[in-house]
Write a protein that holds these residues in place. Structure first.
Motif, PDB file in Angstrom:
ATOM      1  N   ALA A   1      25.044  39.614  52.738  1.00  0.00           N
ATOM      2  CA  ALA A   1      26.284  38.837  52.659  1.00  0.00           C
ATOM      3  C   ALA A   1      27.387  39.765  52.173  1.00  0.00           C
ATOM      4  O   ALA A   1      27.133  40.820  51.586  1.00  0.00           O
ATOM      5  N   ASP A   2      28.618  39.338  52.404  1.00  0.00           N
ATOM      6  CA  ASP A   2      29.776  40.128  51.986  1.00  0.00           C
ATOM      7  C   ASP A   2      30.078  39.844  50.515  1.00  0.00           C
ATOM      8  O   ASP A   2      31.047  39.178  50.179  1.00  0.00           O
ATOM      9  N   THR A   3      29.219  40.377  49.650  1.00  0.00           N
ATOM     10  CA  THR A   3      29.282  40.074  48.224  1.00  0.00           C
ATOM     11  C   THR A   3      29.725  41.297  47.432  1.00  0.00           C
ATOM     12  O   THR A   3      29.120  42.361  47.541  1.00  0.00           O
ATOM     13  N   VAL A   4      30.782  41.133  46.626  1.00  0.00           N
ATOM     14  CA  VAL A   4      31.150  42.163  45.646  1.00  0.00           C
ATOM     15  C   VAL A   4      30.345  41.875  44.389  1.00  0.00           C
ATOM     16  O   VAL A   4      30.552  40.840  43.741  1.00  0.00           O
ATOM     17  N   PRO A   5      29.419  42.759  43.996  1.00  0.00           N
ATOM     18  CA  PRO A   5      28.487  42.415  42.909  1.00  0.00           C
ATOM     19  C   PRO A   5      29.113  42.290  41.531  1.00  0.00           C
ATOM     20  O   PRO A   5      28.670  41.475  40.719  1.00  0.00           O
ATOM     21  N   GLY A   6      30.148  43.090  41.245  1.00  0.00           N
ATOM     22  CA  GLY A   6      30.618  43.190  39.864  1.00  0.00           C
ATOM     23  C   GLY A   6      31.979  42.589  39.612  1.00  0.00           C
ATOM     24  O   GLY A   6      32.503  41.799  40.412  1.00  0.00           O
ATOM     25  N   THR A   7      32.566  42.976  38.488  1.00  0.00           N
ATOM     26  CA  THR A   7      33.866  42.468  38.055  1.00  0.00           C
ATOM     27  C   THR A   7      34.713  43.630  37.541  1.00  0.00           C
ATOM     28  O   THR A   7      34.204  44.728  37.282  1.00  0.00           O
TER      29      THR A   7
ATOM     30  N   GLU B   1      57.982  30.800  47.927  1.00  0.00           N
ATOM     31  CA  GLU B   1      58.073  29.551  48.682  1.00  0.00           C
ATOM     32  C   GLU B   1      56.692  29.058  49.110  1.00  0.00           C
ATOM     33  O   GLU B   1      56.545  27.931  49.553  1.00  0.00           O
ATOM     34  N   LYS B   2      55.686  29.922  48.963  1.00  0.00           N
ATOM     35  CA  LYS B   2      54.330  29.587  49.390  1.00  0.00           C
ATOM     36  C   LYS B   2      53.609  28.752  48.338  1.00  0.00           C
ATOM     37  O   LYS B   2      53.901  28.854  47.143  1.00  0.00           O
ATOM     38  N   ASP B   3      52.611  27.986  48.797  1.00  0.00           N
ATOM     39  CA  ASP B   3      51.816  27.170  47.884  1.00  0.00           C
ATOM     40  C   ASP B   3      50.375  27.173  48.381  1.00  0.00           C
ATOM     41  O   ASP B   3      50.090  26.680  49.478  1.00  0.00           O
ATOM     42  N   GLY B   4      49.480  27.755  47.589  1.00  0.00           N
ATOM     43  CA  GLY B   4      48.079  27.822  47.994  1.00  0.00           C
ATOM     44  C   GLY B   4      47.291  28.710  47.057  1.00  0.00           C
ATOM     45  O   GLY B   4      47.627  28.848  45.876  1.00  0.00           O
ATOM     46  N   THR B   5      46.240  29.327  47.583  1.00  0.00           N
ATOM     47  CA  THR B   5      45.377  30.178  46.763  1.00  0.00           C
ATOM     48  C   THR B   5      45.161  31.538  47.411  1.00  0.00           C
ATOM     49  O   THR B   5      45.309  31.703  48.623  1.00  0.00           O
ATOM     50  N   VAL B   6      44.816  32.512  46.579  1.00  0.00           N
ATOM     51  CA  VAL B   6      44.417  33.845  47.025  1.00  0.00           C
ATOM     52  C   VAL B   6      43.190  34.260  46.219  1.00  0.00           C
ATOM     53  O   VAL B   6      42.937  33.736  45.131  1.00  0.00           O
ATOM     54  N   THR B   7      42.435  35.212  46.757  1.00  0.00           N
ATOM     55  CA  THR B   7      41.250  35.723  46.058  1.00  0.00           C
ATOM     56  C   THR B   7      41.367  37.230  45.904  1.00  0.00           C
ATOM     57  O   THR B   7      41.627  37.937  46.875  1.00  0.00           O
ATOM     58  N   ASN B   8      41.175  37.724  44.685  1.00  0.00           N
ATOM     59  CA  ASN B   8      41.327  39.157  44.451  1.00  0.00           C
ATOM     60  C   ASN B   8      40.014  39.900  44.647  1.00  0.00           C
ATOM     61  O   ASN B   8      38.999  39.331  45.063  1.00  0.00           O
ATOM     62  N   SER B   9      40.022  41.183  44.316  1.00  0.00           N
ATOM     63  CA  SER B   9      38.871  42.048  44.602  1.00  0.00           C
ATOM     64  C   SER B   9      37.634  41.736  43.781  1.00  0.00           C
ATOM     65  O   SER B   9      36.535  42.172  44.117  1.00  0.00           O
ATOM     66  N   GLU B  10      37.784  41.010  42.679  1.00  0.00           N
ATOM     67  CA  GLU B  10      36.618  40.671  41.858  1.00  0.00           C
ATOM     68  C   GLU B  10      36.185  39.212  42.079  1.00  0.00           C
ATOM     69  O   GLU B  10      35.601  38.587  41.199  1.00  0.00           O
TER      70      GLU B  10
ATOM     71  N   LEU C   1      45.305  24.262  38.741  1.00  0.00           N
ATOM     72  CA  LEU C   1      44.127  25.125  38.851  1.00  0.00           C
ATOM     73  C   LEU C   1      44.330  26.445  38.119  1.00  0.00           C
ATOM     74  O   LEU C   1      45.335  27.138  38.327  1.00  0.00           O
ATOM     75  N   THR C   2      43.406  26.787  37.239  1.00  0.00           N
ATOM     76  CA  THR C   2      43.469  28.074  36.552  1.00  0.00           C
ATOM     77  C   THR C   2      42.576  29.077  37.277  1.00  0.00           C
ATOM     78  O   THR C   2      41.641  28.690  37.982  1.00  0.00           O
ATOM     79  N   PRO C   3      42.841  30.373  37.133  1.00  0.00           N
ATOM     80  CA  PRO C   3      42.044  31.372  37.862  1.00  0.00           C
ATOM     81  C   PRO C   3      40.554  31.250  37.531  1.00  0.00           C
ATOM     82  O   PRO C   3      40.171  31.108  36.369  1.00  0.00           O
ATOM     83  N   PHE C   4      39.724  31.295  38.583  1.00  0.00           N
ATOM     84  CA  PHE C   4      38.277  31.238  38.370  1.00  0.00           C
ATOM     85  C   PHE C   4      37.588  32.162  39.367  1.00  0.00           C
ATOM     86  O   PHE C   4      38.113  32.475  40.425  1.00  0.00           O
ATOM     87  N   GLN C   5      36.395  32.568  38.980  1.00  0.00           N
ATOM     88  CA  GLN C   5      35.625  33.486  39.806  1.00  0.00           C
ATOM     89  C   GLN C   5      34.524  32.716  40.527  1.00  0.00           C
ATOM     90  O   GLN C   5      33.878  31.855  39.947  1.00  0.00           O
ATOM     91  N   TRP C   6      34.347  32.996  41.826  1.00  0.00           N
ATOM     92  CA  TRP C   6      33.242  32.349  42.514  1.00  0.00           C
ATOM     93  C   TRP C   6      31.966  33.185  42.354  1.00  0.00           C
ATOM     94  O   TRP C   6      32.061  34.363  42.065  1.00  0.00           O
ATOM     95  N   PRO C   7      30.791  32.526  42.435  1.00  0.00           N
ATOM     96  CA  PRO C   7      30.558  31.134  42.828  1.00  0.00           C
ATOM     97  C   PRO C   7      30.761  30.150  41.666  1.00  0.00           C
ATOM     98  O   PRO C   7      30.597  30.503  40.509  1.00  0.00           O
TER      99      PRO C   7
ATOM    100  N   GLU D   1      31.476  33.492  34.579  1.00  0.00           N
ATOM    101  CA  GLU D   1      31.799  34.749  35.248  1.00  0.00           C
ATOM    102  C   GLU D   1      30.471  35.322  35.737  1.00  0.00           C
ATOM    103  O   GLU D   1      29.507  35.406  34.973  1.00  0.00           O
ATOM    104  N   THR D   2      30.426  35.712  36.995  1.00  0.00           N
ATOM    105  CA  THR D   2      29.138  36.013  37.610  1.00  0.00           C
ATOM    106  C   THR D   2      29.079  37.431  38.147  1.00  0.00           C
ATOM    107  O   THR D   2      30.032  37.918  38.750  1.00  0.00           O
ATOM    108  N   ARG D   3      27.959  38.091  37.915  1.00  0.00           N
ATOM    109  CA  ARG D   3      27.605  39.318  38.617  1.00  0.00           C
ATOM    110  C   ARG D   3      26.404  39.022  39.503  1.00  0.00           C
ATOM    111  O   ARG D   3      25.639  38.105  39.244  1.00  0.00           O
ATOM    112  N   PHE D   4      26.227  39.794  40.554  1.00  0.00           N
ATOM    113  CA  PHE D   4      25.147  39.565  41.502  1.00  0.00           C
ATOM    114  C   PHE D   4      24.136  40.717  41.486  1.00  0.00           C
ATOM    115  O   PHE D   4      24.508  41.879  41.289  1.00  0.00           O
ATOM    116  N   PHE D   5      22.872  40.356  41.717  1.00  0.00           N
ATOM    117  CA  PHE D   5      21.790  41.259  42.114  1.00  0.00           C
ATOM    118  C   PHE D   5      21.169  42.070  40.979  1.00  0.00           C
ATOM    119  O   PHE D   5      20.401  43.006  41.230  1.00  0.00           O
TER     120      PHE D   5
END
Length: 895
Positions: free
Chosen positions: A150-156, A449-458, A536-542, A551-555
């Motif tokens: 999967a396209d998973t960034v493991p760390g933070t 003028e925009k309204d929505g969400t973005v996801t950063n590198s972590e 909505l406050t900033p949160f990390q998926w999943p 806050e999650t790391r993978f693998f």
């Protein structure tokens, strides 16, 4: 530009790089917007770089597209969208769904991306939707999927601060992700034992913090990291428990890498044996190792193999998913990750599901209740525009990007768009180069003028909130797409009234039939209320349903997303870079400069940011420059089989011999011929489809000019003199660099600025080929023009400041024609700190007065004390000045 609530501070997110900094925006009564870093945002904790801190200066409406246009004439939304729906529907009916395409951008929000992907893949039935994010991180996506399933960034980001060794590969973090660099810089001060290795052919600003710089030959990263993998195995530095319990393919990867023969690695990479051995020992002996990589890895025809060669070393040591450990891909755009989450790439489905997986296609189709789902990959960015040129694409919709500037073989892209039967462009600005090729222009919302969400590198999702009203008839991107979908007959599935509804659907899809089988899951937000979405406050998926926020790391203990849930070593073999032909003996590398962003449609508006570097340039090694007869500030032509540019020569040892570096930002709006992607070749990585923007064979030659000019002007010229020109904003007007062949037409050049009615003062010798003219109205300078047979020697920063000066006396007027700053206004030199307009000459003077550290320079001049983006450059200048002082002292002692 009207603020929704004057003096109300809105928490939003920066629209630049993938760091994803939180921003506090406060509209002011005078129409300006105050910008500060958000101290509560976990990406930046209040820090902002030079670009982010200047956001308030980029919000003007002077170049805005404010209403729909058809065929270059003003129209209305119904007519424009009716035509878009009709042309797309007709093409699909006559030529099939693969005859239409969307080309979108990491500048649009996740909600926009989601609706575009849903329409194309689930209702039109084609996967012909790709994004300019293909140009920056597709190789990371491909490498992640091969290794992790999967396209998973493991760390933070925190891992960079917790590590004892940080390896930066193909990443000029100081300029391209400045706030992340500042976090690393602070961590190094707190942990003096931390070591930093920079792996990059160029000596960049990031090297100021490095303990070791490995200036390897371009595209030889696989040789270096295969050698490291072999070294780890041969020195018993691998983690056998992790390998045996959680991975597959280790022996095959080791076999493909071959034995660790440092001499062979040195031969392939151009590095010294000592430096390679030191690097290998550092990695082998440091448990907490993070490898950060970016475009120098990704933008390559072997980019995916580079990614997997790096990941292999972390799987072999088990240094993944634990605090201070792991491979870490940093993205170039604010929402490259959000686009990946919703399937914005031509080879992906929404929710990190796989287009080639029948079960995933079933899940998506069932959830969307769509008539069909695309069952094969669509055209990736480069091949998409090649298909346009071949006549296979009959209708194309481009959103928030300018492919005639940013794609390789950019002139070929322009030719393709010229021949395309129907082109729609959703844009913020009328002055983007791609606008000229649009049959329909749709005015889109800009940042603020925009309204929505973005996801950063972590993997952190943040809100980008609206604090300005939509000017004119501007509409959000998601609204435009949904309206076209409705007009095409898909109304029930696209009946969104606000972005929060789209976000909830996106979250629900991520949870649908998941149960931990897929990495991307934000099901906890599938029932979020309108108020909850707004707050909505900033949160990390999943963030799964009923799970505690975390806050999650993978693998760290396996549990990958491959079929057998084991991480995959990917055997990769070193492929020697392409051999250079006699006609094209140099390697072209492209990239960013510190204070500019993409094609400058936003950052090019502010004089503060342009003051750092106002002109496109080519970095050339002194040995190469000497052989080519090129001097500093000469105009040079950089040419490939695809195109050519004219830029200023910057002779420097920062690049290796045989290589040349040209930044990517300048377009036809700012320069006569500086679109470097017109020179870059269209070759791509076979796995990722990402073009090799860091390696194009080129020729470099001096472009002889008979005269050179420099001007400061109150008003933007209607036309430009000469064969070469570069325009940039300054406080109170513009600066213009220009040059030409033949005899200069002094009168034409002088009249370009509309100065016919102004008082003129001039000194010149037309026989010698020089002229200096200045024009006043009401004792205020309107324009000053300097022309010479050689590059004009005038203090640029001093001259640019004249436009905002008070009325001038006759004595002051003569000083202008002399081209020298008066004693009471010393020349600051080239700007280093854009926040406080501090130049290199001022820093040199401060060092002479005893400021021997970045902190002391800051105390004396304020340089580096605001956004901090210039601190690495100040440090580099300090290092050079101290070396000179030591050298002079040695000579004096020897004498």
């Amino acid at each position: 530009m009207t603020a929704i609530n004057i003096n109300k501070t809105v928490k939003t997110t920066c629209p630049y790089c993938g760091v994803g900094c939180g921003v506090l925006a406060t509209p002011q009564p005078d129409g300006s917007v105050s910008i500060k870093g958000d101290p509560d945002h976990p990406s930046n904790f209040g820090r902002l770089c030079s670009k982010g801190s200047a956001l308030g200066e980029t919000l003007s409406l002077d170049d805005r597209l404010l209403y729909p246009e058809i065929g270059g004439k003003r129209s209305n939304w119904d007519s424009a969208l009716d035509l878009v729906a009709e042309k797309f529907s007709d093409a699909i009916q006559e030529h099939g769904p693969d005859s239409v395409a969307f080309y979108v951008s990491g500048q649009i929000l996740t909600e926009d991306y989601y609706v575009a992907n849903k329409l194309m893949k689930g209702f039109i039935g084609s996967a012909n939707i790709d994004t300019n994010s293909r140009l920056c991180m597709a190789s990371s996506v491909a490498g992640h999927k091969r290794a992790f399933g999967a396209d998973t960034v493991p760390g933070t980001y925190e891992d960079l601060e917790l590590a004892d060794l940080v390896v930066l590969v193909g990443s000029n973090l100081a300029w391209c992700h400045p706030v992340l660099f500042q976090r690393l810089e602070t961590a190094k001060v707190s942990n003096p034992g931390m070591r930093i290795v920079v792996i990059d052919p160029r000596q960049t600003a990031t090297c100021a913090i490095a303990d070791l710089h490995l200036a390897l030959k371009p595209d030889t990263d696989v040789a270096l990291f295969n050698g490291l993998l072999a070294f780890l195995a041969e020195s018993y530095s691998t983690n056998d428990r992790y390998i045996n319990s959680f991975t597959e393919g280790f022996e095959e990867a080791i076999q493909k890498a071959g034995p660790c023969e440092i001499g062979h690695v040195a031969e392939k990479t151009g590095l010294s044996r000592q430096d390679i051995a030191l690097f290998y020992k550092m990695v082998a002996g440091t448990e907490k190792t993070v490898t950060v990589y970016s475009q120098g890895v990704n933008q390559s025809v072997v980019g995916t193999d580079k990614v997997n060669a790096i990941i292999n070393t972390h799987l072999a040591t088990g240094r993944i998913g634990k605090p201070g450990m792991g491979p870490f891909s940093v993205t170039g755009q604010p929402n490259a990750m959000g686009g990946r989450e919703v399937g914005g790439l031509a080879n992906m489905l929404a929710g990190h599901m796989a287009l080639e997986n029948p079960q995933h296609r079933e899940i998506v189709q069932e959830f969307w209740k769509s008539p069909l789902v695309a069952d094969k990959q669509g055209l990736k960015a480069v091949e998409l525009f090649q298909a346009v040129k071949a006549g296979k694409i009959k209708a194309l919709w481009i959103m928030a990007t300018s492919p005639v500037d940013s794609l390789p073989d950019a002139d070929g892209v322009a030719e393709a768009l010229k021949e395309c039967p129907f082109v729609v462009v959703s844009e913020v600005t009328k002055s983007a180069d791609t606008v000229a090729y649009a049959d329909v222009l749709l005015p889109a919302a800009a940042w603020g003028e925009k309204d929505g969400t973005v996801t950063n590198s972590e993997r952190r999702i943040s809100r980008q909130r609206q604090f300005l009203d939509h000017p004119g008839e501007v509409k959000a991107d998601w609204w435009q797409i949904a309206e076209v979908a409705r007009k095409m007959g898909f109304g029930e599935a696209f009946s969104y009234l606000r972005p929060g509804e789209i976000f909830k659907e996106h979250a629900a899809l991520s949870d649908y039939r998941n149960s931990g089988s897929r990495d991307f899951d934000i099901g906890a937000y599938k029932g979020v209320s309108d108020e909850g979405y707004q707050d909505l406050t900033p949160f990390q998926w999943p963030q799964q349903v009923d799970a505690n926020p975390s806050e999650t790391r993978f693998f760290s203990e396996g549990d990958f997303f491959t079929k057998g849930r084991k991480g995959q070593f990917v055997p990769v073999s070193y492929q020697a870079p392409r051999k250079l032909e006699r006609a094209y003996p140099f390697i072209l590398n492209t990239g960013r400069v510190r204070d500019q962003w993409h094609t400058m449609t936003r950052t090019g508006k502010t004089a503060r940011l342009v003051s750092h570097i106002a002109e496109p340039f080519a970095e050339i090694h002194p040995e190469d420059a000497d052989q080519l007869g090129i001097n500093a500030a000469d105009i040079v032509e950089v040419k490939s089989p695809f195109g050519k540019v004219l830029v200023r020569a910057l002779v420097t040892e920062r690049v290796r011999e045989g290589e040349v570096y040209v930044p990517m930002h300048w377009t036809d709006q700012f320069a006569s011929r500086a679109r470097i992607d017109a020179v870059v070749g269209p070759e791509t990585d076979p796995s990722s489809g990402q073009p090799g923007s860091k390696f194009t064979p080129v020729s470099v030659s001096k472009k002889s000019m008979d005269w050179f000019g420099f001007a400061v002007l109150k008003h933007k010229p209607a036309e430009f003199p000469g064969d070469y020109w570069v325009l940039a904003p300054v406080s109170g007007g513009y600066r213009l660099e220009f040059a030409g062949q033949g005899d200069p037409n002094f009168n034409a050049i002088a009249s370009v600025e509309g100065t016919d009615t102004a008082d003129c003062m001039r000194v010149e010798d037309t026989t010698a080929g020089w002229s200096r003219r200045a024009f006043w109205k009401d004792d205020l300078l309107e324009a000053a023009i300097f022309i010479s047979k050689n590059p004009v020697e005038v203090s640029r920063q001093w001259a640019c400041g004249l436009l905002s000066s008070d009325p001038m006396s006759k004595k002051q007027r003569f000083q202008i024609l002399a081209g020298r700053a008066p004693a009471d206004r010393p020349d600051p030199g080239a700007i280093v700190c854009s926040c406080f307009q501090v130049g290199c000459n001022q820093i040199s003077e401060a060092v002479k007065n005893g400021a021997d550290s970045v902190q002391k320079v800051g105390t004396e001049l304020k340089a580096g004390t605001n956004c901090g983006s210039c601190r690495s450059e100040i440090q580099s200048q300090l290092d050079d000045l101290l070396k000179e002082a030591m050298h002079d002292a040695d000579l004096a002692q020897a004498g």
